[in-house]
Scaffold this motif. Sequence first.
Motif, PDB file in Angstrom:
ATOM      1  N   ALA A 132       0.731  -1.369  -0.016  1.00  0.00           N
ATOM      2  CA  ALA A 132      -0.050  -0.095   0.076  1.00  0.00           C
ATOM      3  C   ALA A 132       0.959   1.313  -0.106  1.00  0.00           C
ATOM      4  N   GLY A 133       0.531   2.302  -0.689  1.00  0.00           N
ATOM      5  CA  GLY A 133       1.279   3.406  -0.938  1.00  0.00           C
ATOM      6  C   GLY A 133       0.833   4.616  -0.287  1.00  0.00           C
ATOM      7  N   SER A 134      -0.379   4.294   0.558  1.00  0.00           N
ATOM      8  CA  SER A 134      -0.847   5.698   1.087  1.00  0.00           C
ATOM      9  C   SER A 134      -1.200   5.507   2.547  1.00  0.00           C
ATOM     10  N   GLU A 135      -1.685   6.617   3.280  1.00  0.00           N
ATOM     11  CA  GLU A 135      -1.966   6.412   4.531  1.00  0.00           C
ATOM     12  C   GLU A 135      -3.388   5.616   4.850  1.00  0.00           C
ATOM     13  N   LEU A 136      -3.985   5.583   3.954  1.00  0.00           N
ATOM     14  CA  LEU A 136      -5.303   4.651   3.959  1.00  0.00           C
ATOM     15  C   LEU A 136      -4.924   3.039   3.938  1.00  0.00           C
ATOM     16  N   GLY A 137      -3.825   2.734   3.781  1.00  0.00           N
ATOM     17  CA  GLY A 137      -3.314   1.411   3.778  1.00  0.00           C
ATOM     18  C   GLY A 137      -4.031   0.271   3.177  1.00  0.00           C
ATOM     19  N   HIS A 138      -5.068   0.631   2.446  1.00  0.00           N
ATOM     20  CA  HIS A 138      -5.840  -0.155   1.452  1.00  0.00           C
ATOM     21  C   HIS A 138      -6.258   0.728   0.294  1.00  0.00           C
ATOM     22  N   SER A 139      -6.995  -0.329  -0.549  1.00  0.00           N
ATOM     23  CA  SER A 139      -7.620   0.658  -1.910  1.00  0.00           C
ATOM     24  C   SER A 139      -8.745   1.531  -1.600  1.00  0.00           C
ATOM     25  N   ALA A 140      -9.656   0.751  -0.683  1.00  0.00           N
ATOM     26  CA  ALA A 140     -10.794   1.689  -0.605  1.00  0.00           C
ATOM     27  C   ALA A 140     -11.465   1.204   0.848  1.00  0.00           C
ATOM     28  N   HIS A 141     -12.178   2.218   1.338  1.00  0.00           N
ATOM     29  CA  HIS A 141     -12.894   1.992   2.666  1.00  0.00           C
ATOM     30  C   HIS A 141     -14.113   2.705   2.651  1.00  0.00           C
TER      31      HIS A 141
END
Lengths: 240, 305
Positions: A132-141
């Motif tokens: 994962a490349g963002s602070e979201l840590g996933h693709s979508a929430h």
Amino acid sequence: MSFPHRPLKPLALALAIMMMLPAGACGTTGAEPFTYPIAVAGAGASFPIGDWQVTLDRADLALGPLYLCATAAASPELCEVALGEFAEVAVIDLLAAEPQPIGEVLALAGDVRSAMLDYGISWFTTQARATAGSELGHSAHLSGTAVRGADILDFDAVIDVLPPLRGSPALVGVRARVDDPDQGSRLLLRINPGAWLLGLDFDALAALGPDVEIRPGDPAHATIAFAMTTQPPVFSWTHE
Amino acid sequence: MTTARLIPVVALLLTSACTATGSTGSVQVFIEAEDTIPEGLDPGDGEENVVDGWTVRYSKFLVTVGDFKASRSSASSEVLADPGQTVVDLLQLPPGGFVLTEFDDVAAERWDRVGYSLPNADDSAEAADGTDAADRDFMVQAGLSLHVEGEISKPDGQSCLLGDPAACSKAPVVRFSWSLAAGTSFADCAGPDGIAGFAVPSGGTAQIKPTIHGDHWFFTNITQGAEITERRAQWIADADADLDGETTLDELRAAPAAKLFPAELGYNLSGALIPVVTAYDYLEAQVRTLGDFQGEGECPTRELL
């Protein structure tokens, strides 16, 4: 996030190659890179799915990196030199229908015919596994409530869309078409998160209880991840 | 070859690519069926095999072909075009091949912009040599771009309802008869070597072969250039909801694609020309990729018709 891990040639290298070509070879291409803005627009938060009225209260998406290609059906091999790149990962609120600026496309002159992209999880050739490349840590929430009469279902979905192969983006050959964009161009991606939930069996989810978590490995996760792959962002360009 | 000898050769290539020579040749456009159409597909681990054990055989394979076009980037006003359309039975091609169209007095150059269509048949469609008039009429009356009949077979084959391993029944043979109006144009065709279009030899004839593939609805991805994919047929058996041994288009329309084409089996269906929600959408999306060029070459620009 850097671009050169891709099997594509980074723009800088592509420019160097162009400058080595004979100047008189059937005319020259404009080799000067330029930038133009990219924005993302979401969609409404409430929509019917079968007998259920679904309302999202959270729809965060990690988008990028994104590459623009000269061929209409572009594998990484056909898109060896990208005509444009958004090399970052942006986290976007898809509940906002207004365009949200996320950065700049670094571009070269030429007609764009398709795009490749990741949903925030990339698998570069230098990596042992997708990351994962963002602070979201996933693709979508995606979270919200589905209501059918007196039945109320709260759901919370954390979605990972993984690239199928090392060195390949998660989505390839995405329809994206514009003739010779320039500095005055504006790229807008429209994304409707509701469309990604259309395949969910809310009856089956409700049978699990009033609060349902959807996580990688769950059938409902596979349904949403599949829809994110087959119903990609819609690309459009305007010119100021 | 030394650098000193290479430079003049490169200069010659650049010069010849930018100027017309004035000489001419001819072009013959053949319609070719990929071997998977007359021969079917066999199970196995080879590149062209079906990896989940099914054998595929076709008994009917009709397509509508037409609207061949070719032009040159260096002289875009010069166009080779035949707007006609023809219904072709790809299992009954003439021994010498079916010639879709021909052009004479064509500039002996590289024609680098090539395309054709698999359109929905209309009244103007003709029957190709070897194609029954009744098949032509069937395609025209229904406005079809493709009709395919055949079966998949596997001695220990099973139909597992929407891919559920807990809901399997014996299914050694599953038949299909599918008609689609999925008209699609194909452009920017390139040969297997990746070089766009074709070259017309001075005083000679260039033989061009738009090639119809017969295995794309077994692919685990939407072909994007080279066919780097696996071939799987289990989805056809798993969509036979009533277990009558035939998978119909209505059954495909009722089958969620996410259940039949899971990522765990290697499926990635990004890049489809249409949204893929049901198994029927998957079939239609793959039908819209069947137009290839010179065997295994690709026509990567596809548009709905």
